[in-house]
Design an enzyme around this catalytic site. Structure first.
Site, mmCIF file in Angstrom:
data_model
loop_
_atom_site.group_PDB
_atom_site.id
_atom_site.type_symbol
_atom_site.label_atom_id
_atom_site.label_comp_id
_atom_site.label_asym_id
_atom_site.label_seq_id
_atom_site.Cartn_x
_atom_site.Cartn_y
_atom_site.Cartn_z
ATOM 1 N N HIS A 193 0.916 -1.321 -0.144
ATOM 2 C CA HIS A 193 -0.096 0.016 -0.038
ATOM 3 C C HIS A 193 0.916 1.456 -0.048
ATOM 4 O O HIS A 193 0.495 2.071 -0.789
ATOM 5 C CB HIS A 193 -0.857 0.051 1.144
ATOM 6 C CG HIS A 193 -2.080 -0.628 1.230
ATOM 7 N ND1 HIS A 193 -2.936 -0.775 -0.231
ATOM 8 C CD2 HIS A 193 -2.719 -1.772 2.014
ATOM 9 C CE1 HIS A 193 -3.827 -1.530 0.263
ATOM 10 N NE2 HIS A 193 -3.836 -2.215 1.128
ATOM 11 N N ASP A 459 2.496 -12.041 -24.800
ATOM 12 C CA ASP A 459 2.342 -13.301 -24.857
ATOM 13 C C ASP A 459 2.515 -13.730 -26.251
ATOM 14 O O ASP A 459 2.860 -14.865 -26.620
ATOM 15 C CB ASP A 459 0.838 -13.910 -24.245
ATOM 16 C CG ASP A 459 1.086 -14.333 -22.856
ATOM 17 O OD1 ASP A 459 1.997 -14.928 -22.304
ATOM 18 O OD2 ASP A 459 0.099 -13.498 -22.118
HETATM 19 C C1 PEP Z 1 -0.247 -9.543 -23.093
HETATM 20 O O1 PEP Z 1 0.079 -10.849 -22.896
HETATM 21 O O2 PEP Z 1 0.511 -8.793 -23.911
HETATM 22 C C2 PEP Z 1 -0.688 -8.930 -22.197
HETATM 23 C C3 PEP Z 1 -1.062 -7.567 -22.352
HETATM 24 O O3 PEP Z 1 -1.297 -9.617 -21.093
HETATM 25 P P1 PEP Z 1 -0.498 -10.124 -19.873
HETATM 26 O O4 PEP Z 1 0.758 -9.098 -19.831
HETATM 27 O O5 PEP Z 1 -1.373 -9.959 -18.646
HETATM 28 O O6 PEP Z 1 -0.269 -11.449 -19.875
HETATM 29 MG MG MG Z 2 -1.174 -12.106 -22.031
#
Ligand code: PEP
Ligand code: MG
Length: 587
Positions: A193, A459
């Site tokens: 926090h 990803d």
């Molecule tokens: C991504 O995969 O680009 C995304 C925005 O999701 P996260 O980073 O939460 O996996």
């Molecule tokens: Mg992602």
């Protein structure tokens, strides 16, 4: 005297110089103190009174904080009131007093230890740090056993607060007074926090300094550099001068940021683009907007599942979603349904260990496996959609069937709400994340099924290049500008535009000036990112002409490597638009 340099974690950027104000370390009782049988009733009453007093104080602080720093920070105390109501905690203390015939102080200390151990075994950082809330409440009750004991003293003003740890209530009350220049703590992490509050109040903070409370005394002169995570104790006048310069640079940079935030999001040749914010906590909305966010492009709803050991209720979800929707209104808010599973949050969800978590039961796969958990979230999102600025986004889509099933569930939940006479937006937009290569390849089919697409490049790159996004050993291969990535991004963006489907990029690529330019060149207009990068990206995109960027990017598409692409585009852009890459992050 020679200066001492201490390294910690910078959790709120900026530089401050000032005198140490050291707060007492909260110490629970370390020695067992027994009482006689006849004293038990009295001790129980003492404890009960302390709980009551604590409740009154929390309500009072909550109301004060609401007025001084805003409603979103007063919710900490709402949470504390809930902790105080926790039956197992209160009865645990009572049982120890009764059965072991001990002082209430000792009983509270025992319960505190018990909770500390439970929290310490939790893998997730955010959840682990919620231990400080339990500590906060218990230590407040502890102090209230003997209400004459001193609380956090008033400072003289313009001091640097140094403490072992700041209880969330101490952080809120002391930082909101406006006379603390910086914070330096022995322990803590990014999501405590204190860190969140310091960031939103623009107070530099360094945590995790281990033993700063032992290295300084009241009145010592120190420098806190929250950008790099460093504290200098008793600096020489030369070092002091150097950091005064740094402070000025950072403050000027902040001013420039705020100025940029107010400028239009338009390229030199009049093409509008839209910067949006990725957030993880509801408290971040305000700062995101002040940095120029034109809406929340990605609310990662995972934190809701991580903040308590039981599953969040529909009310818990609804409260958070409506708060974000109201604070961002009329700008849009995209709520991503849980991206839970894989190795991230296994311990909290009691899920099975999987051999290959990144390819396992994650995100929508998990949601569709247990409709009950998913339905609770969908109901809350729908209820929050009365504000009309809420959209729902489904992560990790791999095939059309997942969209079809999700839509079916959504319709089911809608009928349920209609039967209950609960209002919601009948036309709430539904979007799919494109972060699995298979989904990217069927963009032409996906656009027919959803209202919008959001490209998760973090990803998508990991799965497209087969490079674990968190593995240092292969990070040299993690290249956003790899020609394969650019080809697939071009295809997704162009296909969406051709179909008239809104498309956003919400991965880190949106926060990198060069990548943002490349994607602008493909026709992308909406960029969602960590809010601190918005001014920089705005500056870059405002400095160029869309039509020329398109041409440059088009040419770069025939090059063979990420490096060739990078060099070519940078060279061309800098020659034409020398301002494009000028805004650096201050440090
Ligand atoms: C991504 O995969 O680009 C995304 C925005 O999701 P996260 O980073 O939460 O996996
Ligand atoms: Mg992602």
């Amino acid at each position: 005297m020679d200066h001492i340099k201490l390294r910690g974690i910078g959790v709120s950027p900026g530089v401050s110089l000032g005198e140490v104000y050291l707060t007492e370390r909260m110490i629970f009782m370390r020695r067992k103190e027994s009482i006689s049988v006849s004293q038990v009733a009295e001790e129980m009453e003492r404890f009960e009174k302390a709980v009551l007093r604590t409740r009154e104080q929390l309500v009072q602080i909550k109301d004060e904080i609401k007025v001084t720093i805003g409603e979103e920070h007063s919710f900490i105390f709402e949470a504390h009131l809930l902790i105080l109501k926790d039956k197992s905690m209160i009865s645990g203390v009572e049982r120890i007093i009764k059965e072991e015939k001990v002082r209430a102080e000792w009983a509270i200390s025992r319960i505190h230890d018990k909770y500390r151990k439970i929290f310490e075994s939790i893998a997730d950082e955010y959840l682990r740090e919620r231990q400080s809330d339990v500590s906060d409440v218990l230590s407040r009750v502890y102090r209230n056993l003997d209400p004459t004991e001193e609380k956090l003293k008033e400072t003289k003003g313009d001091n640097i607060l140094v403490a072992h740890d700041l209880l969330p209530s101490e952080a809120a009350t002391s930082l909101s007074r406006g006379d603390i220049l910086a914070v330096a703590l022995d322990i803590g992490g990014q999501t405590s926090h204190t860190a969140i509050l310091a960031r939103s109040l623009n107070i530099p903070a360094v945590v995790g300094l281990r033993d700063i409370t032992r290295r300084v005394k009241n009145g010592d002169f120190i420098i806190v550099d929250g950008t790099v995570g460093e504290v200098i104790v008793n600096p020489s006048s030369a070092i002091r001068k150097e950091f005064e310069g740094k402070k000025k640079k950072y403050d000027d940079y902040q001013k420039e940021l705020r100025k940029t935030a107010k400028l239009s999001s338009r390229t030199l040749d009049g093409v509008d683009f839209k910067p949006m914010a990725n957030i993880e906590l509801p408290e971040e909305v305000e700062q995101a907007i002040s940095l120029g966010a034109e809406g929340i492009g990605l609310f990662r709803s995972e934190f809701l599942y991580l903040q308590s050991q039981s599953l969040p209720s529909e009310e818990d979800h609804f409260e958070i979603y409506s708060r974000i929707a109201e604070n961002a209104f009329p700008s849009p808010v995209i709520i991503r349904t849980m991206d839970i599973g894989g190795e991230k949050y296994m311990s909290q969800m009691n899920m099975e260990k999987e051999p290959n978590p990144a390819l396992g039961l994650r995100a929508v796969r998990f949601s569709l496996k247990d409709h009950n958990i998913f339905r609770v979230q969908l109901r809350a999102i729908l209820k929050a959609s009365v504000h009309k600025n809420v959209k729902v986004l489904i992560p990790m889509i791999t095939e059309i069937e997942e969209i079809v099933e999700t839509k079916g569930l959504l319709e089911d939940v809608k009928s349920e709400l209609r039967r209950e006479n609960i209002k919601f937006n009948e036309n709430i937009p539904l979007g799919a994340m494109i972060e699995v290569p298979a989904a990217a390849a069927i963009t032409d089919l996906l656009v027919k099924e959803v209202d919008f697409l959001s490209i998760g490049t973090n990803d998508l790159i990991q799965y497209y290049l087969a490079v674990d996004r968190a593995n240092e050993l292969v990070s040299y291969l993690y290249k956003p500008l790899h020609p394969s990535i650019l080809r697939i991004l071009k295809y997704i963006i162009e296909t969406s535009i051709k179909n008239g489907t809104e498309v956003t990029v919400c991965g880190e690529m949106a926060a990198d000036p060069l990548s943002a330019l490349v994607m602008l060149g493909f026709g992308l207009k909406t960029f969602s990112m960590n809010p601190i990068f918005i001014p920089k990206i705005k500056k870059t995109l405002r400095s160029v002409e869309y039509k020329n960027v398109r041409k440059i990017v088009q040419k770069a598409m025939s090059l063979r490597t990420a490096q060739e692409i990078e060099e070519y585009i940078i060279e061309k852009i800098i020659r034409m638009y020398p301002q494009a890459f000028l805004m650096k992050q201050a440090n």
